[in-house]
Structure formats: C-alpha cells, structure tokens
Design a protein around this motif. Sequence first.
Motif, PDB file in Angstrom:
ATOM      1  N   ALA A 286       0.830  -1.209   0.000  1.00 40.60           N
ATOM      2  CA  ALA A 286       0.000   0.000   0.000  1.00 40.60           C
ATOM      3  C   ALA A 286       0.864   1.259   0.000  1.00 40.60           C
ATOM      4  O   ALA A 286       0.543   2.251  -0.664  1.00 40.60           O
ATOM      5  CB  ALA A 286      -0.928  -0.014   1.208  1.00 40.60           C
ATOM      6  N   VAL A 287       1.979   1.227   0.742  1.00 44.10           N
ATOM      7  CA  VAL A 287       2.856   2.397   0.826  1.00 44.10           C
ATOM      8  C   VAL A 287       3.491   2.709  -0.523  1.00 44.10           C
ATOM      9  O   VAL A 287       3.573   3.871  -0.948  1.00 44.10           O
ATOM     10  CB  VAL A 287       3.947   2.166   1.895  1.00 44.10           C
ATOM     11  N   ILE A 288       3.955   1.678  -1.233  1.00 39.05           N
ATOM     12  CA  ILE A 288       4.704   1.889  -2.473  1.00 39.05           C
ATOM     13  C   ILE A 288       3.819   1.917  -3.709  1.00 39.05           C
ATOM     14  O   ILE A 288       4.295   2.082  -4.841  1.00 39.05           O
ATOM     15  CB  ILE A 288       5.790   0.786  -2.626  1.00 39.05           C
ATOM     16  N   SER A 289       2.512   1.750  -3.511  1.00 39.44           N
ATOM     17  CA  SER A 289       1.601   1.638  -4.665  1.00 39.44           C
ATOM     18  C   SER A 289       1.619   2.869  -5.569  1.00 39.44           C
ATOM     19  O   SER A 289       1.385   2.783  -6.765  1.00 39.44           O
ATOM     20  CB  SER A 289       0.167   1.386  -4.182  1.00 39.44           C
ATOM     21  N   GLY A 290       1.903   4.050  -5.003  1.00 42.22           N
ATOM     22  CA  GLY A 290       1.866   5.270  -5.814  1.00 42.22           C
ATOM     23  C   GLY A 290       3.156   5.562  -6.545  1.00 42.22           C
ATOM     24  O   GLY A 290       3.214   6.501  -7.353  1.00 42.22           O
ATOM     25  N   ALA A 291       4.204   4.773  -6.300  1.00 40.03           N
ATOM     26  CA  ALA A 291       5.505   5.049  -6.928  1.00 40.03           C
ATOM     27  C   ALA A 291       5.480   4.656  -8.395  1.00 40.03           C
ATOM     28  O   ALA A 291       5.062   3.556  -8.750  1.00 40.03           O
ATOM     29  CB  ALA A 291       6.609   4.297  -6.191  1.00 40.03           C
ATOM     30  N   SER A 292       5.968   5.548  -9.247  1.00 37.25           N
ATOM     31  CA  SER A 292       5.976   5.285 -10.691  1.00 37.25           C
ATOM     32  C   SER A 292       7.304   4.710 -11.160  1.00 37.25           C
ATOM     33  O   SER A 292       7.376   4.042 -12.189  1.00 37.25           O
ATOM     34  CB  SER A 292       5.673   6.571 -11.469  1.00 37.25           C
ATOM     35  N   SER A 293       8.368   4.971 -10.410  1.00 36.30           N
ATOM     36  CA  SER A 293       9.698   4.513 -10.801  1.00 36.30           C
ATOM     37  C   SER A 293       9.924   3.065 -10.372  1.00 36.30           C
ATOM     38  O   SER A 293       9.750   2.717  -9.196  1.00 36.30           O
ATOM     39  CB  SER A 293      10.768   5.408 -10.176  1.00 36.30           C
ATOM     40  N   THR A 294      10.332   2.231 -11.311  1.00 37.31           N
ATOM     41  CA  THR A 294      10.621   0.821 -11.002  1.00 37.31           C
ATOM     42  C   THR A 294      11.805   0.702 -10.061  1.00 37.31           C
ATOM     43  O   THR A 294      11.830  -0.143  -9.166  1.00 37.31           O
ATOM     44  CB  THR A 294      10.912   0.042 -12.301  1.00 37.31           C
ATOM     45  N   VAL A 295      12.798   1.576 -10.242  1.00 37.17           N
ATOM     46  CA  VAL A 295      13.991   1.543  -9.397  1.00 37.17           C
ATOM     47  C   VAL A 295      13.621   1.822  -7.941  1.00 37.17           C
ATOM     48  O   VAL A 295      14.097   1.149  -7.016  1.00 37.17           O
ATOM     49  CB  VAL A 295      15.028   2.580  -9.895  1.00 37.17           C
ATOM     50  N   VAL A 296      12.746   2.805  -7.739  1.00 39.37           N
ATOM     51  CA  VAL A 296      12.309   3.149  -6.386  1.00 39.37           C
ATOM     52  C   VAL A 296      11.566   1.980  -5.746  1.00 39.37           C
ATOM     53  O   VAL A 296      11.768   1.675  -4.559  1.00 39.37           O
ATOM     54  CB  VAL A 296      11.412   4.403  -6.412  1.00 39.37           C
ATOM     55  N   ARG A 297      10.730   1.315  -6.532  1.00 39.87           N
ATOM     56  CA  ARG A 297       9.953   0.188  -6.013  1.00 39.87           C
ATOM     57  C   ARG A 297      10.873  -0.945  -5.580  1.00 39.87           C
ATOM     58  O   ARG A 297      10.716  -1.521  -4.500  1.00 39.87           O
ATOM     59  CB  ARG A 297       8.966  -0.305  -7.069  1.00 39.87           C
ATOM     60  N   TYR A 298      11.845  -1.283  -6.439  1.00 41.41           N
ATOM     61  CA  TYR A 298      12.785  -2.361  -6.100  1.00 41.41           C
ATOM     62  C   TYR A 298      13.620  -1.984  -4.875  1.00 41.41           C
ATOM     63  O   TYR A 298      13.846  -2.808  -3.980  1.00 41.41           O
ATOM     64  CB  TYR A 298      13.707  -2.661  -7.292  1.00 41.41           C
ATOM     65  N   LEU A 299      14.067  -0.725  -4.830  1.00 43.84           N
ATOM     66  CA  LEU A 299      14.882  -0.277  -3.708  1.00 43.84           C
ATOM     67  C   LEU A 299      14.091  -0.349  -2.400  1.00 43.84           C
ATOM     68  O   LEU A 299      14.615  -0.760  -1.358  1.00 43.84           O
ATOM     69  CB  LEU A 299      15.365   1.156  -3.960  1.00 43.84           C
ATOM     70  N   PHE A 300      12.803   0.028  -2.476  1.00 39.84           N
ATOM     71  CA  PHE A 300      11.937  -0.018  -1.287  1.00 39.84           C
ATOM     72  C   PHE A 300      11.827  -1.434  -0.745  1.00 39.84           C
ATOM     73  O   PHE A 300      11.990  -1.665   0.456  1.00 39.84           O
ATOM     74  CB  PHE A 300      10.553   0.531  -1.654  1.00 39.84           C
ATOM     75  N   TRP A 301      11.556  -2.394  -1.625  1.00 32.29           N
ATOM     76  CA  TRP A 301      11.378  -3.777  -1.174  1.00 32.29           C
ATOM     77  C   TRP A 301      12.688  -4.381  -0.669  1.00 32.29           C
ATOM     78  O   TRP A 301      12.690  -5.168   0.292  1.00 32.29           O
ATOM     79  CB  TRP A 301      10.802  -4.645  -2.302  1.00 32.29           C
ATOM     80  N   VAL A 302      13.802  -4.017  -1.293  1.00 27.48           N
ATOM     81  CA  VAL A 302      15.099  -4.520  -0.818  1.00 27.48           C
ATOM     82  C   VAL A 302      15.387  -4.002   0.589  1.00 27.48           C
ATOM     83  O   VAL A 302      15.781  -4.763   1.487  1.00 27.48           O
ATOM     84  CB  VAL A 302      16.228  -4.105  -1.793  1.00 27.48           C
ATOM     85  N   LEU A 303      15.160  -2.695   0.807  1.00 25.51           N
ATOM     86  CA  LEU A 303      15.401  -2.113   2.125  1.00 25.51           C
ATOM     87  C   LEU A 303      14.444  -2.695   3.172  1.00 25.51           C
ATOM     88  O   LEU A 303      14.834  -2.954   4.314  1.00 25.51           O
ATOM     89  CB  LEU A 303      15.243  -0.596   2.057  1.00 25.51           C
TER      90      LEU A 303
ATOM     91  N   GLY B 173      13.108  -5.678   3.080  1.00 24.18           N
ATOM     92  CA  GLY B 173      13.564  -7.038   3.355  1.00 24.18           C
ATOM     93  C   GLY B 173      14.749  -7.065   4.303  1.00 24.18           C
ATOM     94  O   GLY B 173      14.820  -7.892   5.227  1.00 24.18           O
ATOM     95  N   ILE B 174      15.689  -6.128   4.097  1.00 17.89           N
ATOM     96  CA  ILE B 174      16.859  -6.044   4.984  1.00 17.89           C
ATOM     97  C   ILE B 174      16.419  -5.696   6.400  1.00 17.89           C
ATOM     98  O   ILE B 174      16.927  -6.240   7.390  1.00 17.89           O
ATOM     99  CB  ILE B 174      17.858  -5.002   4.443  1.00 17.89           C
ATOM    100  N   ALA B 175      15.450  -4.776   6.506  1.00 13.30           N
ATOM    101  CA  ALA B 175      14.951  -4.386   7.827  1.00 13.30           C
ATOM    102  C   ALA B 175      14.315  -5.577   8.548  1.00 13.30           C
ATOM    103  O   ALA B 175      14.470  -5.734   9.766  1.00 13.30           O
ATOM    104  CB  ALA B 175      13.943  -3.250   7.681  1.00 13.30           C
ATOM    105  N   CYS B 176      13.609  -6.433   7.795  1.00  7.32           N
ATOM    106  CA  CYS B 176      12.946  -7.595   8.403  1.00  7.32           C
ATOM    107  C   CYS B 176      13.948  -8.595   8.974  1.00  7.32           C
ATOM    108  O   CYS B 176      13.627  -9.330   9.909  1.00  7.32           O
ATOM    109  CB  CYS B 176      12.054  -8.287   7.375  1.00  7.32           C
ATOM    110  N   THR B 177      15.145  -8.638   8.406  1.00  9.78           N
ATOM    111  CA  THR B 177      16.147  -9.584   8.925  1.00  9.78           C
ATOM    112  C   THR B 177      16.598  -9.207  10.328  1.00  9.78           C
ATOM    113  O   THR B 177      17.281  -9.982  10.993  1.00  9.78           O
ATOM    114  CB  THR B 177      17.380  -9.646   7.998  1.00  9.78           C
ATOM    115  N   GLY B 178      16.219  -8.013  10.773  1.00  7.59           N
ATOM    116  CA  GLY B 178      16.575  -7.603  12.129  1.00  7.59           C
ATOM    117  C   GLY B 178      15.969  -8.468  13.204  1.00  7.59           C
ATOM    118  O   GLY B 178      16.420  -8.447  14.359  1.00  7.59           O
TER     119      GLY B 178
END
Length: 416
Positions: free
Chosen positions: A154-171, A173-178
């Motif tokens: 829901a947070v990233i749904s408004g992003a138009s840039s593919t790079v931003v979307r991938y970067l968001f999910w990668v970050l 995922g890294i946060a979840c490993t905490g």
Amino acid sequence: MGTINGSGVANVVTTGQFTIPLMKRFGYSSSFAGGVEATSSMGGQIMPPVMGAVAFIMAETINVAYIEIVKAAIIPAVLYFLTAFWTVHLEAGKRNLVGLAKEDCPDPWAAVKLRWYLLIPLIGLVSLLFSGYTPLFSGTVGLALTVILIFGAAVISGASSTVVRYLFWVLLGIACTGFVQFGVITFFAISALLVAILLFRRNNGGVLKMAIQALADGAQHALPVAIACALVGVIIGIINLTGVAAEFGGQVIAIGEDNLFLALFLTMITCLGLGMGIPTIPNYIITRSLAAPILLKLGVPLIVSHMFVFYFGIMADLTPPVALAAFAAAPIARETGLKISMQALRVAIAGFVVPYMAVYSPALMLQGGTTRDVVFVVFKAVVAIGLWGAGATGYLFKDLNPFERAYVIVAAALLV
C-alpha cells in the motif's frame, strides 16, 4: 484453501460456490459435483504442510518434530487426492464429457507472475517449521510478514519509478532480517512505521480499514474453535472420570489380541461417531484421547495410531447420517445431503482404506522400512485405487458389465 482455513465445511461453502455449478455445467450430476467438492474440501485437513493446524497440535501432543508429522501425512494425502482425480476422470469418460478448450483455460503462471510476492509469508512459515522452530514462533513470523507485505504494498503503490519500487522492497527485506538479532519486536516496529506513513498519506486505498476488519474477522473465527476446545475438555473429563475410556479401551484391546482388524474397525466406528458435527481441532483432541492409546497398546506405531484416529475423525464429515460437509454442499448443488454423502464416500474411498494399510504397512507413512518397502506398498495402493475407481464408476476405457465391476473391486480389496 481447506488446508489454510482449517475447516472443511467452511471450504465447501466458500469454494463450492463456483466449483459445483462449474461441474454441473459440464455435465456432472448434482450429487456427484457436491460429493467431489465435499471430498476435496475435507482433504485439505490431511494435506501437508499446514493440515488445518492439526499437524502443529499433533506434534506438540506426541512430542515429535513437525517434519515427522508432515512426512507421515504426505503419501496418504497424495493417494487421497489421486483417488478423487481418478474418479472424476472416469466419471467424465463414462458420460463422454469434454473440458474447456486449452485457450479458454486460465493461466496459473500468469497469476503467480503477477502476485508472486503473496507467497512469501507461506514460504517463510514452512521454511521455519522445517528448520525446527516451534509452530508458535513460525506462525508469528509468517503473520508478521503478511502484515508487512500488505502495508508495504500500500505504501509503495503510488511510486511510478521501477527503481524506487525495487529499492523499497530490498530495504524493507533487509529491515525484516533484524528479527534475528532483536526478535519479533522488529516486526512490530516496521509495521508501526508503515501504518504511520499510511496515516500521513490519508489516501491509502482503505488498507487500514481492511486491516481492522481482518482483526475482527480473525477474532470471530477464533471464538467458535476456542469454545469447542473448552467443551472438549469437559467431554474428556467426563470420559476419564466415569471410566468409559478405560472400560472401552480394555474391551477393544482384548479383542485386538485375537483380531487386530476387528479392533481397528471398532476404533474406526468410534472415531466416526465422536467426529460427527465437531470442528477439526477439537475432533482430533477427543479422538486422540480415547482411541489413539488403544492402538498404541496394540503395537501400532505412535504417529500411525494418531493419524488413524485423525483420518476417521475427519471422514465423519462425509459419512451419513451427519455428513456436515455433504449437507453444506446440498443447497449449492440443489441436491439432498444424503445423496451427496453417498457420492462422497465413493470418491473418498482412499480416506477409509489407506489408514488400514498404514497400520499393517507403516512404510506407507514412512515409519520404518526401506525405500523398497515404501515403493512397493505405494504401488499396491495406487493399483488398488485405480481398480476401485473403475469398479465404483463402472468405467475403464469402456463401460464395465456387472461381472467386470465385481472382479476389479475384489481385486482391489485383495491388494489392500
């Protein structure tokens, strides 16, 4: 669907709304369509890895690893659904039915490609369980991943840039490993941050409202199970205090010393009776308290004895006169529950036969024996199922006459 929601009856009224009319549209009879739906829905309770939560309870009850329960259940579950598929196939051949054209069939891989990320919580849950973590811990992580996935999308749904979307999910995922370092508090912190962002954005697509409704629905669905489990404690207490369990068990054990098959049959009848009209989880708790110790004293392996009573507790929802799953399908199929129940018994024959085979050949549930033993007993079971389906349907490449039907049914029985 059935393996996740934990209720075969609920599965019937959910998925049956479109599967039963679809089968009727292609030419199957109303009773047969209802029987197939009821059989398939109840099969979700015995199909790993989730098994409607009973696998977790069984692992805790008999103090064995969760993976051992899954190993014991996998082959019988596959045989159960193989029976259903084979019976439907033979019924189609008998009625000369033709399915959808290939170009009209939906593409499941397209759906997976579009929504692949929805599988992440389930993969995480199963991976943790197979790694030896407790069901409570694994379930908490799986639920947390689901929450983060929904809010993150829901947070990233408004992003138009593919790079931003991938970067968001990668970050993310890294946060979840905490959680490896800080525990489940990590998931609470991430969820709170995502909720704050959604509140700040205001235009969040109603995700927060749906989340609140999901919490309410979860509580409503948990209440009947909690009440049933509380009542099960009363029932078990009465059984133990009155001495019914000891008396009944002593009688069956005395019979089993001379005739194991008769003892198994009496145990089956008991489980079918106890399981009528009771949800899956309290169903297993009751049957394992009364019937499982009997089989254990007769020399049946621990997991096999619990699986035996669990299977027949489940089959009670297909067996007359109660047959809750069949009667749930009745208004959808517009047929009587009794007729649907009789068809379900024909389709679900493996659910009644395989537990007996597992007692005499524990290799069917991967309890002892060599690879050769497992392959041999599975081969016999598959051939028996094939012959039984042909005899019950009256079709195998062509219509079978009464003598041929009797012949294949007797051959299947002898294989078992």
